[in-house]
Design an enzyme around this catalytic site. Structure first.
Site, PDB file in Angstrom:
ATOM      1  N   ASP A   1       4.581   1.461   3.572  1.00 14.66           N
ATOM      2  CA  ASP A   1       3.866   1.006   4.920  1.00 14.66           C
ATOM      3  C   ASP A   1       2.501   0.227   4.737  1.00 14.66           C
ATOM      4  OD1 ASP A   1       5.538   2.572   6.077  1.00 14.66           O
ATOM      5  OD2 ASP A   1       4.054   3.680   6.972  1.00 14.66           O
TER       6      ASP A   1
ATOM      7  N   GLY B   1       4.309  12.650   4.185  1.00 17.18           N
ATOM      8  CA  GLY B   1       3.879  13.007   3.792  1.00 17.18           C
ATOM      9  C   GLY B   1       3.643  13.235   1.999  1.00 17.18           C
TER      10      GLY B   1
ATOM     11  N   GLY C   1       1.593  10.969   7.832  1.00  9.78           N
ATOM     12  CA  GLY C   1       0.008  11.142   8.210  1.00  9.78           C
ATOM     13  C   GLY C   1      -0.580  11.790   7.376  1.00  9.78           C
TER      14      GLY C   1
ATOM     15  N   GLY D   1       4.156   6.041   3.400  1.00 14.40           N
ATOM     16  CA  GLY D   1       3.228   5.607   4.709  1.00 14.40           C
ATOM     17  C   GLY D   1       2.298   5.600   4.056  1.00 14.40           C
ATOM     18  N   SER D   2       0.984   6.965   4.647  1.00 12.56           N
ATOM     19  CA  SER D   2      -0.546   6.647   4.303  1.00 12.56           C
ATOM     20  C   SER D   2      -0.749   6.408   2.821  1.00 12.56           C
ATOM     21  CB  SER D   2      -0.781   7.734   5.190  1.00 12.56           C
ATOM     22  OG  SER D   2      -0.560   7.339   6.876  1.00 12.56           O
TER      23      SER D   2
ATOM     24  N   LYS E   1       8.763  -0.556  12.593  1.00  8.00           N
ATOM     25  CA  LYS E   1       9.057  -0.154  13.662  1.00  8.00           C
ATOM     26  C   LYS E   1       9.167   0.192  15.099  1.00  8.00           C
ATOM     27  CE  LYS E   1       7.080   3.606  11.237  1.00  8.00           C
ATOM     28  NZ  LYS E   1       8.338   4.299  10.515  1.00  8.00           N
TER      29      LYS E   1
END
Lengths: 215, 304
Positions: free
Chosen positions: B34, B224, B163, B245-246, B91
């Protein structure tokens, strides 16, 4: 063939399983290769489709670049599809600033030459040295060969017109080539279920197909 | 919208199931990261990402800031497409077929119809067959994965809980999908009809999965993953690649962590390599324990 050939598939990233299945379909034994020790046991190597910049970085991090370049120089048969074709090229264009290749083929390859994913396509293509009609091919964010040296045998080009007779923008671009024991295709025969390209590679490894330069 | 007879550079058929699914095959063994700026996209590319996911806010910020979360600004997506040469994903909201049309027109390489954004339709997902661009969708179990494939998804990712930096839901979803596939493979043929009914998926697709022992499309993991060991565990559990992602850009040293996760994904079964790349990474993202998150905020429950 007197013994079963063992063909490595470079398994750092990409469609390793599809190449392994195609290699098994033509009677060779396919083994994944990620380490120098695994390289020493193979009769030939496939560099699969994948992301060429990722594979390039992993080759460097895990110390595979120099041993592989040396093995290619000594005549190891290598087949590269798509990202693999980029990695076999002596020179590339359209890569990232720091992108390197293994080299071996006297060609200039343009990365992502056919465009983005929305431009990815499949088609039937005639390939020299492959009897039995055209090969079903899939081009996925595919490269092409922009220039080829005198020792490079061109095996397939994009035709001048498509099946409905319309002119093609990429007409004449080289999409399959061979130089001695090195074979490269811009497309992915491993995902279309046509194992004849892998069959050709097995014959190259076995020394049953010397190509143009030897003839 | 796609017309399967339109030609790319005038050469052949574009947007076929084979080139859509094939694109995902080329991403296998890789990490998709991301990113919210062109600079982050460049860091991801330099670290060896196989693709980047362009979005306005990473899931951790979406979670923290709340509100309705939508497709990114086209200028921002253009900026990222300009910055890197690797594939760019973006997205769209669940069911928002016009966001998907816009993303296709921008030239993104894959669309994630994602539960991380606020759904636009609580009944229908996007009819993905009509697009030239391929789609990836999230799933928490086999039935959900097969319904997305029926709608035209060319790639599946386990949802996890985006997230959070808490890998437990990714583990649960991946184990669930793989366990249900193994169970299908063990059934006699005459029990597959009821299995299809229970999975709420078409019989032909269920029979294909039972026969092949795998999904007909590539299966990644997401939601995660924050450390090299997280990525390697998901690969050992049967993921064919990893979305982060994060976990990268919410950590102390994104470039180093990104490289480490790429290397751990390739050598997912080699603890010596994972140990080596896990050293000196600085702070991992702080993380939220999924169990402490009230149910209305659990993103994995979006989509059905």
């Amino acid at each position: 063939m007197t013994r079963t050939l063992t063909v490595g598939v470079l398994a750092l990233q990409g469609d390793v399983r599809e190449h392994a299945a195609a290699l098994e379909a033509v009677g060779t034994r396919a083994v994944p290769v990620r380490r120098i020790s695994e390289l020493e046991a193979v009769d030939g190597l496939v560099v699969p489709g994948g992301e060429s910049t990722t594979i390039d970085k992993l080759l460097h991090v895990f110390g595979l670049v120099d041993p592989l370049r040396a093995m290619i120089k000594e005549g190891l048969p290598v087949y590269g599809s798509c990202a693999g074709m980029i990695l076999l090229a002596d020179r590339i264009t359209g890569g990232t600033a720091d992108q390197q290749t293994l080299g071996g083929m006297d060609v200039v390859v343009r990365r992502n030459a056919f465009g983005r994913q929305v431009d990815s396509f499949e088609t039937d293509l005639e390939m020299a040295g492959l009897p039995g009609g055209p090969v079903r091919t899939a081009f996925i964010r595919a490269p092409w060969i922009e220039e080829a040296g005198d020792d490079v045998e061109v095996l397939a080009r994009i035709p001048a017109t498509d099946t409905s007779g319309r002119e093609v923008a990429a007409a004449g671009k080289i999409v399959a080539a061979r130089q001695g024991p090195l074979l490269a295709t811009a497309f992915h025969p491993e995902i279309t279920g046509d194992a004849r390209v892998h069959g050709l590679f097995a014959r190259i490894i076995a020394g049953d197909d010397e190509g143009r330069s030897a003839g | 919208m796609a017309d399967e007879t339109t030609t790319s550079a005038g050469v052949g058929q574009v947007g076929t199931a084979r080139v859509k699914r094939g694109m995902a095959e080329m991403l296998k063994g890789g990490v998709i990261m991301d990113v919210v700026t062109p600079e982050q996209a460049k860091i991801a590319e330099d670290a060896g990402a196989v693709a980047v996911m362009a979005l306005e806010r990473v899931p951790a910020d979406i979670r923290a800031q709340g509100g309705v979360s939508r497709m990114s600004d086209p200028d921002m997506i253009d900026g990222i497409i300009e910055a890197v040469s690797i594939p760019v994903m973006a997205k769209a909201r669940i069911g928002h077929f016009v966001e998907a049309q816009v993303l296709q027109s921008l030239g993104v390489d894959y669309i994630d119809e994602s539960e991380v954004l606020t759904p636009a339709d609580y009944t229908n997902h996007i009819d993905k067959w009509g697009f030239t661009v391929p789609f990836v969708c999230g799933a928490t179990n086999l039935g959900e994965a097969l319904r997305r494939i029926t709608e035209g998804a060319a790639m599946i990712r386990s949802k996890g809980e985006a997230g959070t930096g808490d890998v437990s839901n990714a583990t649960t979803h991946m184990r669930q999908i793989r366990q249900q596939i193994r169970k299908l493979s063990s059934l006699p043929e005459d029990e597959l009809y009821v299995a299809a009914k229970e999975l709420q998926a078409p019989y032909e697709l269920v029979a294909e999965v039972a026969r092949e022992g795998k999904l007909p499309v590539v299966l990644f993991t997401a939601g995660g993953i924050a450390t090299p060991a997280d990525a390697a565990m998901m690969m050992q559990l049967g993921a064919e690649g990893v979305f982060v992602g994060s976990g990268i850009f919410k950590s102390g040293n994104p470039a180093t962590r990104a490289k480490a996760i790429v290397q751990a994904t390739t050598f997912f079964d080699d603890a010596d390599v994972i140990a080596k790349v896990s050293r000196g990474l600085g702070e991992a993202m702080v993380g939220i324990n999924v169990e402490e998150e009230p149910e209305p905020v659990r993103l994995a429950e979006r989509g059905w």
